[in-house]
Design a protein around this motif. Structure first.
Motif, PDB file in Angstrom:
ATOM      1  N   ILE A   1       0.847  -1.188   0.000  1.00 30.78           N
ATOM      2  CA  ILE A   1       0.000   0.000   0.000  1.00 30.78           C
ATOM      3  C   ILE A   1       0.885   1.240   0.000  1.00 30.78           C
ATOM      4  O   ILE A   1       2.050   1.180   0.382  1.00 30.78           O
ATOM      5  CB  ILE A   1      -0.970   0.052   1.207  1.00 30.78           C
ATOM      6  N   LYS A   2       0.289   2.349  -0.430  1.00 32.20           N
ATOM      7  CA  LYS A   2       0.969   3.633  -0.315  1.00 32.20           C
ATOM      8  C   LYS A   2       0.094   4.556   0.515  1.00 32.20           C
ATOM      9  O   LYS A   2      -1.115   4.346   0.647  1.00 32.20           O
ATOM     10  CB  LYS A   2       1.303   4.220  -1.672  1.00 32.20           C
ATOM     11  N   CYS A   3       0.725   5.573   1.075  1.00 35.07           N
ATOM     12  CA  CYS A   3       0.053   6.525   1.951  1.00 35.07           C
ATOM     13  C   CYS A   3      -0.065   7.863   1.237  1.00 35.07           C
ATOM     14  O   CYS A   3       0.834   8.259   0.496  1.00 35.07           O
ATOM     15  CB  CYS A   3       0.851   6.713   3.240  1.00 35.07           C
ATOM     16  N   LEU A   4      -1.162   8.543   1.513  1.00 33.94           N
ATOM     17  CA  LEU A   4      -1.417   9.835   0.905  1.00 33.94           C
ATOM     18  C   LEU A   4      -1.838  10.831   1.988  1.00 33.94           C
ATOM     19  O   LEU A   4      -2.515  10.451   2.946  1.00 33.94           O
ATOM     20  CB  LEU A   4      -2.534   9.725  -0.131  1.00 33.94           C
ATOM     21  N   ASP A   5      -1.418  12.093   1.821  1.00 36.09           N
ATOM     22  CA  ASP A   5      -1.827  13.142   2.753  1.00 36.09           C
ATOM     23  C   ASP A   5      -3.284  13.516   2.556  1.00 36.09           C
ATOM     24  O   ASP A   5      -3.985  13.886   3.486  1.00 36.09           O
ATOM     25  CB  ASP A   5      -0.963  14.393   2.579  1.00 36.09           C
ATOM     26  N   ASP A   6      -3.710  13.487   1.310  1.00 37.04           N
ATOM     27  CA  ASP A   6      -5.107  13.719   0.951  1.00 37.04           C
ATOM     28  C   ASP A   6      -5.357  12.841  -0.277  1.00 37.04           C
ATOM     29  O   ASP A   6      -4.423  12.230  -0.785  1.00 37.04           O
ATOM     30  CB  ASP A   6      -5.386  15.207   0.702  1.00 37.04           C
ATOM     31  N   PRO A   7      -6.568  12.757  -0.764  1.00 42.50           N
ATOM     32  CA  PRO A   7      -6.836  11.809  -1.862  1.00 42.50           C
ATOM     33  C   PRO A   7      -5.985  11.998  -3.113  1.00 42.50           C
ATOM     34  O   PRO A   7      -5.880  11.087  -3.923  1.00 42.50           O
ATOM     35  CB  PRO A   7      -8.324  12.047  -2.169  1.00 42.50           C
TER      36      PRO A   7
ATOM     37  N   THR B   1      -2.592  13.513  -3.005  1.00 40.39           N
ATOM     38  CA  THR B   1      -1.197  13.830  -2.709  1.00 40.39           C
ATOM     39  C   THR B   1      -0.505  12.656  -2.011  1.00 40.39           C
ATOM     40  O   THR B   1      -0.690  12.425  -0.821  1.00 40.39           O
ATOM     41  CB  THR B   1      -1.099  15.086  -1.810  1.00 40.39           C
ATOM     42  N   GLU B   2       0.311  11.934  -2.792  1.00 41.56           N
ATOM     43  CA  GLU B   2       1.028  10.779  -2.254  1.00 41.56           C
ATOM     44  C   GLU B   2       2.197  11.216  -1.383  1.00 41.56           C
ATOM     45  O   GLU B   2       2.874  12.193  -1.681  1.00 41.56           O
ATOM     46  CB  GLU B   2       1.541   9.910  -3.401  1.00 41.56           C
ATOM     47  N   ARG B   3       2.449  10.466  -0.324  1.00 44.37           N
ATOM     48  CA  ARG B   3       3.617  10.685   0.536  1.00 44.37           C
ATOM     49  C   ARG B   3       4.763   9.826   0.005  1.00 44.37           C
ATOM     50  O   ARG B   3       4.636   8.612  -0.098  1.00 44.37           O
ATOM     51  CB  ARG B   3       3.318  10.235   1.972  1.00 44.37           C
ATOM     52  N   PHE B   4       5.880  10.448  -0.302  1.00 45.17           N
ATOM     53  CA  PHE B   4       7.014   9.702  -0.830  1.00 45.17           C
ATOM     54  C   PHE B   4       8.068   9.419   0.234  1.00 45.17           C
ATOM     55  O   PHE B   4       8.868   8.512   0.081  1.00 45.17           O
ATOM     56  CB  PHE B   4       7.621  10.437  -2.029  1.00 45.17           C
ATOM     57  N   GLU B   5       8.077  10.208   1.324  1.00 45.00           N
ATOM     58  CA  GLU B   5       9.021   9.935   2.401  1.00 45.00           C
ATOM     59  C   GLU B   5       8.452   8.836   3.311  1.00 45.00           C
ATOM     60  O   GLU B   5       7.271   8.520   3.250  1.00 45.00           O
ATOM     61  CB  GLU B   5       9.332  11.205   3.206  1.00 45.00           C
TER      62      GLU B   5
END
Length: 83
Positions: A45-51, A53-57
């Motif tokens: 899975i990947k994490c996003l700050d909002d629907p 904007t993906e978090r890359f760190e």
């Protein structure tokens, strides 16, 4: 992939908020955060700050997870669909 991870992956074909996942699955915070962490650490899975904007760190799901959105990665979808 264990049963909890499989059930959670079912919900992540589209971007979902933490609150949606908790409501949909009816899990306690500890189980949901641990399962999200496990999937994230495997690259499923990947994490996003909002629907949008993906978090890359690197993300600390235990501390930040309640404020994030989640989506299955291609790797995660492949693992989910081969079971």
């Amino acid at each position: 992939m264990n049963d909890d991870e499989f059930d959670l992956m079912d919900e992540l074909y589209f971007v979902q908020s933490y609150s949606y996942l908790q409501e949909s699955l009816g899990w306690e915070d500890s189980l949901l955060l641990a399962t999200l962490h496990g999937l994230y650490s495997q690259g499923y899975i990947k994490c996003l700050d909002d629907p949008d904007t993906e978090r890359f760190e690197e993300v600390d799901i235990q501390n930040e997870g309640r404020n994030l959105f989640f989506l299955a990665t291609k790797k995660g979808l492949m693992a989910h669909n081969t079971l």
